[in-house]
Write an enzyme that holds these catalytic residues in place. Structure first.
Site, PDB file in Angstrom:
ATOM      1  CD  GLU A 161      -3.091   5.581   6.604  1.00  0.00           C
ATOM      2  OE1 GLU A 161      -2.881   5.643   5.309  1.00  0.00           O
ATOM      3  OE2 GLU A 161      -2.300   5.056   7.201  1.00  0.00           O
ATOM      4  N   GLY A 194       2.880  -1.058   4.260  1.00  0.00           N
ATOM      5  CA  GLY A 194       2.683   0.426   3.867  1.00  0.00           C
ATOM      6  C   GLY A 194       4.359   0.493   3.658  1.00  0.00           C
ATOM      7  N   GLY A 195       5.043   1.420   4.640  1.00  0.00           N
ATOM      8  CA  GLY A 195       6.307   1.833   4.594  1.00  0.00           C
ATOM      9  C   GLY A 195       7.212   1.032   4.130  1.00  0.00           C
ATOM     10  CG  HIS A 218      -6.011   2.084   4.999  1.00  0.00           C
ATOM     11  ND1 HIS A 218      -5.449   2.955   5.908  1.00  0.00           N
ATOM     12  CD2 HIS A 218      -5.011   1.077   4.932  1.00  0.00           C
ATOM     13  CE1 HIS A 218      -4.348   2.652   6.211  1.00  0.00           C
ATOM     14  NE2 HIS A 218      -3.973   1.512   6.007  1.00  0.00           N
ATOM     15  N   GLY A 255       2.175   2.540  10.623  1.00  0.00           N
ATOM     16  CA  GLY A 255       3.356   3.443  10.593  1.00  0.00           C
ATOM     17  C   GLY A 255       3.778   4.013  11.904  1.00  0.00           C
ATOM     18  CG  ASN A 309      -1.666   1.416   1.484  1.00  0.00           C
ATOM     19  OD1 ASN A 309      -1.807   2.096   0.637  1.00  0.00           O
ATOM     20  ND2 ASN A 309      -2.404   1.477   2.648  1.00  0.00           N
ATOM     21  CD1 TRP A 310       3.547   1.130  -2.963  1.00  0.00           C
ATOM     22  CD2 TRP A 310       3.799   2.136  -4.800  1.00  0.00           C
ATOM     23  NE1 TRP A 310       4.170   0.162  -3.854  1.00  0.00           N
ATOM     24  CE2 TRP A 310       4.238   0.876  -5.061  1.00  0.00           C
ATOM     25  CE3 TRP A 310       3.558   3.252  -5.768  1.00  0.00           C
ATOM     26  CZ2 TRP A 310       5.053   0.573  -6.231  1.00  0.00           C
ATOM     27  CZ3 TRP A 310       4.438   2.851  -7.029  1.00  0.00           C
ATOM     28  CH2 TRP A 310       5.067   1.653  -7.061  1.00  0.00           C
ATOM     29  CE  LYS A 311      -0.237   3.460   4.497  1.00  0.00           C
ATOM     30  NZ  LYS A 311      -0.247   3.421   6.060  1.00  0.00           N
ATOM     31  CB  SER A 365       4.926  -1.521  11.824  1.00  0.00           C
ATOM     32  OG  SER A 365       4.733  -0.218  12.232  1.00  0.00           O
ATOM     33  CD  GLU A 368      -3.768  -2.341   7.323  1.00  0.00           C
ATOM     34  OE1 GLU A 368      -2.792  -2.627   6.779  1.00  0.00           O
ATOM     35  OE2 GLU A 368      -4.360  -1.169   7.089  1.00  0.00           O
TER      36      GLU A 368
END
Ligand code: PGA
Length: 255
Positions: free
Chosen positions: A97, A233-234, A95, A173, A9-11, A212, A167
């Protein structure tokens, strides 16, 4: 046997140059990967060119969100059919966010899930509790509410063509990861809840962990019975780290 899925997930990260560099490194490293499904979910504006550059490769493409409507006067939104047309196989829905910043309710997320499937996409449904929920013992309550909204709207059989990502919001993150035991407990809870409606669907359902997940903690999480991959993600922005997670998922298969 559930084939693991590792999705990046590159966001809201990337640029044409950065995407090209990341994808060329991923294609080199993952060219011959077998036994693991891999996907990247870049920002929507890059989807057509990325889908084209990955066509014929082992890496599938997903979007990060879609509208709950099929077409019409919905300024700024993207229909599932449009995402499918430009080459998406998956779409992330719900998600945390977006649940937070766009105030997406569970009912709204359920409508997006249904719309995505109607367009032929495989939804990756995100569920997970906030830190305060966990601390007050409400994790299962929160996850049930998020999951039941979709089970009620779409029917359990819709989960034959869907993926769930657990999640925990406090782990996204933050560098804080759920311990393998904490994650496995919620994954088993989710599978049991789906099994309450249909045991066969539950047995075949892929439940990813997200929050994470990195190269150095992936193997411990992926070794557990009910963890069938990751939503990353990251670490998905780093070809070496993402590849290491994909390899850890592949080793789980052989285990
Ligand atoms: P993270 O994000 O790996 O950076 O914690 C996961 C996600 O939000 O999907």
């Amino acid at each position: 046997m559930r084939t693991p899925l590792v999705a990046g997930n590159w966001k809201m990260n990337g640029s044409r140059d950065a995407n090209r560099a990341l994808l060329s490194s991923l294609k080199d490293r993952l060219g011959a990967i077998q036994g693991v499904d891999v996907a990247v979910c870049p920002p929507a504006v890059y989807l057509p060119e990325i889908a084209e550059s990955l066509s014929g490769s082992a890496i599938a493409v997903g979007a990060q969100d879609c509208s709950d409507e099929a077409s019409g006067a919905f300024t700024g939104e993207l229909a599932g059919s449009m995402l499918a047309e430009v080459g998406c196989r998956y779409v992330i829905v719900g998600h945390s966010e977006r649940r937070e910043r766009q105030n997406e309710s569970s009912a709204w997320v359920a409508s997006k899930f249904v719309a995505a499937q109607a367009a032929g996409l495989t939804p990756i449904l995100c569920v997970g509790e906030q830190k305060a929920d966990r601390e007050s013992g409400r994790t299962e309550l929160v996850v049930s509410e998020q999951l039941d909204a979709v089970l009620d709207a779409a029917g359990v059989e819709a989960f034959d063509r869907a993926v769930i990502a657990y999640e925990p919001v406090w782990a996204i993150g933050t560098g804080l990861t759920a311990t393998p035991e904490q994650a496995q407990e919620v994954h088993a809870f989710i599978r049991n809840r789906v099994a309450g409606r249909d045991p066969r669907v539950a047995a075949e359902l892929r439940i990813l962990y997200g929050g994470s997940m990195k190269a150095d903690n992936a193997a411990g999480l992926l070794a557990l019975d009910d963890i069938d991959g990751g939503l990353i993600g990251g670490a998905s922005l780093d070809a070496e780290a993402f590849t290491a997670i994909v390899r850890a998922a592949g080793e789980r298969v052989g285990a």
